[in-house]
Design a protein around this motif. Structure first.
Motif, short mmCIF file in Angstrom:
data_model
loop_
_atom_site.label_atom_id
_atom_site.label_comp_id
_atom_site.label_asym_id
_atom_site.label_seq_id
_atom_site.Cartn_x
_atom_site.Cartn_y
_atom_site.Cartn_z
N ARG A 136 -7.48 26.16 2.45
CA ARG A 136 -7.84 27.56 2.64
C ARG A 136 -6.95 28.39 1.71
NH1 ARG A 136 -10.35 24.56 5.34
NH2 ARG A 136 -11.14 24.81 7.47
N ASP A 137 -7.35 29.61 1.42
CA ASP A 137 -6.52 30.52 0.60
C ASP A 137 -6.10 29.86 -0.71
OD1 ASP A 137 -6.71 32.15 2.82
OD2 ASP A 137 -4.78 31.54 3.61
N THR A 138 -7.06 29.26 -1.37
CA THR A 138 -6.78 28.47 -2.57
C THR A 138 -5.99 29.25 -3.62
OG1 THR A 138 -8.82 27.26 -2.17
CG2 THR A 138 -7.82 27.04 -4.34
N LEU A 139 -6.44 30.46 -3.93
CA LEU A 139 -5.82 31.23 -5.00
C LEU A 139 -4.35 31.49 -4.72
CD1 LEU A 139 -6.22 32.71 -7.67
CD2 LEU A 139 -6.90 34.74 -6.38
N THR A 140 -4.02 31.75 -3.45
CA THR A 140 -2.63 32.01 -3.08
C THR A 140 -1.74 30.84 -3.48
OG1 THR A 140 -3.32 33.36 -1.20
CG2 THR A 140 -1.08 32.49 -1.15
N TYR A 141 -2.19 29.63 -3.18
CA TYR A 141 -1.36 28.45 -3.43
C TYR A 141 -1.46 27.96 -4.86
CZ TYR A 141 -0.72 28.65 1.55
OH TYR A 141 -0.39 29.10 2.82
N LYS B 52 0.82 -1.21 0.00
CA LYS B 52 0.00 0.00 0.00
C LYS B 52 0.86 1.26 0.00
CE LYS B 52 -4.27 -1.61 2.21
NZ LYS B 52 -5.29 -1.28 3.23
N THR B 53 0.34 2.28 -0.67
CA THR B 53 0.96 3.60 -0.62
C THR B 53 0.30 4.39 0.51
OG1 THR B 53 1.42 3.64 -2.99
CG2 THR B 53 1.34 5.77 -1.86
N THR B 54 1.12 4.97 1.37
CA THR B 54 0.60 5.77 2.48
C THR B 54 0.63 7.25 2.10
OG1 THR B 54 1.36 4.18 4.13
CG2 THR B 54 0.91 6.42 4.89
N ILE B 55 -0.52 7.90 2.26
CA ILE B 55 -0.59 9.35 2.03
C ILE B 55 -1.16 10.02 3.27
CG2 ILE B 55 -0.86 9.13 -0.46
CD1 ILE B 55 -3.87 9.70 -0.07
N ARG B 56 -0.95 11.32 3.36
CA ARG B 56 -1.44 12.08 4.51
C ARG B 56 -2.58 13.02 4.11
NH1 ARG B 56 2.19 15.65 6.31
NH2 ARG B 56 3.61 15.47 4.54
N PHE B 57 -3.47 13.24 5.04
CA PHE B 57 -4.62 14.13 4.86
C PHE B 57 -4.60 15.16 5.98
CE2 PHE B 57 -9.60 14.20 5.10
CZ PHE B 57 -9.59 15.52 4.68
N LEU B 58 -4.27 16.41 5.63
CA LEU B 58 -4.24 17.50 6.59
C LEU B 58 -5.61 18.17 6.63
CD1 LEU B 58 -2.60 19.45 8.46
CD2 LEU B 58 -2.18 20.84 6.42
N TYR B 59 -6.17 18.31 7.84
CA TYR B 59 -7.47 18.93 7.96
C TYR B 59 -7.57 19.73 9.25
CZ TYR B 59 -8.76 15.26 11.31
OH TYR B 59 -8.80 14.43 12.40
N LEU C 286 -1.04 26.67 7.29
CA LEU C 286 -0.74 26.27 5.91
C LEU C 286 0.54 26.95 5.41
CD1 LEU C 286 -4.09 26.13 3.89
CD2 LEU C 286 -2.58 24.24 4.50
N LYS C 287 0.71 28.20 5.81
CA LYS C 287 1.94 28.89 5.43
C LYS C 287 3.15 28.20 6.04
CE LYS C 287 -0.36 33.41 5.08
NZ LYS C 287 -0.46 34.78 5.63
N THR C 288 2.99 27.72 7.27
CA THR C 288 4.09 27.02 7.93
C THR C 288 4.38 25.70 7.25
OG1 THR C 288 3.39 28.03 10.01
CG2 THR C 288 4.93 26.19 10.16
#
Length: 449
Positions: free
Chosen positions: A109-114, A44-51, A93-95
């Motif tokens: 959050r801040d979709t356009l920025t990223y 399996k491939t392990t991925i992370r979900f930040l929320y 998110l900036k961090t």
């Protein structure tokens, strides 16, 4: 409930900053690069979900959906990266970006920025084809970068939860105008009870009362690109928000349970069911009703939105594009690894399945607008749910738009939240708050270019 001593805004900010730094260190320690890795069996491939945490209903939904996905997937294991309650998510998110350690799936959050910074990958049609066409939108480059994590009911969940039995016992009614709301607060106080519990320990819940009070002003600018865009262009200013700021200050001073500065959002449920307040602010909608029912199945809860002086119920409409368009996204870092990207897509496809939607509804979350929504089992068994769904049918409901198009809005929003809390706490005056937020707004608009 015992409340910790009131902290100053400065100490709160230091605590938030420390929490963000700790979270970033923890995230960086999850994996060496993008977070994609194989489990012990190598299958399996392990991925992370930040929320973002803080909302108990969302927390339980994420946990159950991810657990169910992991149980049925032969190729992917999703690990949760919950950001601790109390942290400012936009700053966090900036961090995360500064560490160069992006999770595969991000509660954005801040979709356009990223997007502009090249940090997000386009979401493929095999995911968007599962959604109703008006549930998402492409950016200027034609790509879709975020997909919704809930139904597009705007900020309908930004409301007041109340004790129906108390209302019936004291012959009180849900307010039909703003003056009715003030009279309601006065009547409860005259009974010797605390009218309202609210929270600000996590900063973002301070929006729960404020946005209901400011909505009439925001709604005036709906056809002019929204208040924040008008303010950025010089066609509106923070001075236009003075009246709702005065209302906010007056309500907090006279009718809000002391200790709000250190009260977490989830604590308001306990305050309500323990009769420490007759009403409480919320931004969780059905989820808060579900939380109350779990704590006390016999508690008779209802909800309403503070109306304006003419009886209109002004509610912010969802933005599916722009700087304030939240949703789930895939990081560009994940897209650089074909296995990690494939796993992220697999997870999102499950997230927009009927099975996942049923899990969400069971937990008191209104599932996203999927094409197969007719197959979803809606949860109308939650006590008070009829009030929520009744809002959608209310003839006085007015949707308004207020999606900022300048990329630095999140900095303005965070600054405004902190400044409002300081004002509510008596550390600054309303005029001082208006002046310094206006200066910050102008600086951030200039920085956005």
């Amino acid at each position: 409930m015992h409340h910790a001593p009131t902290r100053t805004a400065r100490s709160r900010l230091l605590l938030i900053t420390a929490g963000i730094a700790a979270s970033a260190i923890a995230l960086a320690g999850c994996s060496g690069s993008g977070g994609g890795e194989s489990d012990a069996s190598g299958d399996k491939t392990t991925i992370r979900f930040l929320y973002a945490t803080g909302d108990e209903t969302w927390n339980s939904v994420v946990d159950e959906v991810v657990s169910a996905f992991n149980a049925q997937s032969d190729t992917t294991e999703v690990k949760l990266d919950p950001l601790p309650a109390g942290s400012d998510y936009a700053t966090a998110l900036k961090t995360v970006d500064a560490t160069g350690n992006w999770p595969a799936v991000v509660d954005m959050r801040d979709t356009l920025t990223y997007v502009n910074a090249g940090k997000l990958a386009g979401i493929p049609e095999e995911v968007t084809d599962l959604l109703e066409p008006d549930a998402y939108a492409a950016a200027e480059d034609g790509k879709v970068y975020t997909v919704p994590y809930s139904a597009l009911n705007g900020e309908l969940g930004m409301n007041i939860i109340y004790n129906k039995d108390y209302f019936e016992e004291h012959d009180l009614e849900v307010p039909e105008t703003y003056d009715d709301f003030i009279d309601l607060l006065k009547a409860i106080k005259d009974n010797g009870d605390v009218p309202l519990a609210t929270a600000a320990a996590e900063v973002w819940p301070s929006d729960q009362l404020w946005k209901q009070l400011a909505a009439p002003v925001f709604a005036e600018y709906s056809d002019k690109g929204g208040f924040w865009n008008a303010a950025a262009a010089g066609d509106a200013s923070m001075e236009d928000l003075k009246a709702p700021l005065e209302e906010l200050k007056s309500i907090v001073d006279q009718y809000v349970l002391p200790g709000w500065q250190s009260t977490a959002d989830a604590q308001t449920t306990t305050l309500l069911v323990n009769d420490q307040a007759v009403m409480a602010t919320s931004s969780a909608g059905l989820g808060r009703l579900m939380d109350i029912n779990k704590v006390d199945p016999d508690f008779n809860a209802g909800l309403f939105i503070v109306p304006d002086e003419d009886g209109k119920i002004n509610v912010l409409k969802n933005s599916v594009v722009g700087d304030t368009a939240g949703g789930l996204a895939i990081s560009a870092q994940a897209a650089d690894d074909k296995d990690e990207y494939a796993s992220a897509v697999e997870f999102l496809k499950y997230f927009y399945s009927v099975d996942a939607a049923n899990l969400m509804e069971k937990n008191g979350w209104i599932s996203p607008n999927i094409l197969k929504s007719d197959d979803v089992k809606r949860n109308d068994s939650i006590p008070g749910a009829e009030d929520f769904f009744g809002l959608l049918e209310n003839p006085n409901l007015v949707w308004y738009e207020n999606a900022p198009s300048f990329s630095t809005f999140s900095s303005v929003n965070t600054f405004f939240r902190q400044s409002r809390i300081e004002m509510q706490d008596g550390q600054t005056t309303i005029d001082e708050t208006i002046a310094k937020v206006q200066a910050e707004l102008e600086a951030q608009v200039a920085a956005a270019g």
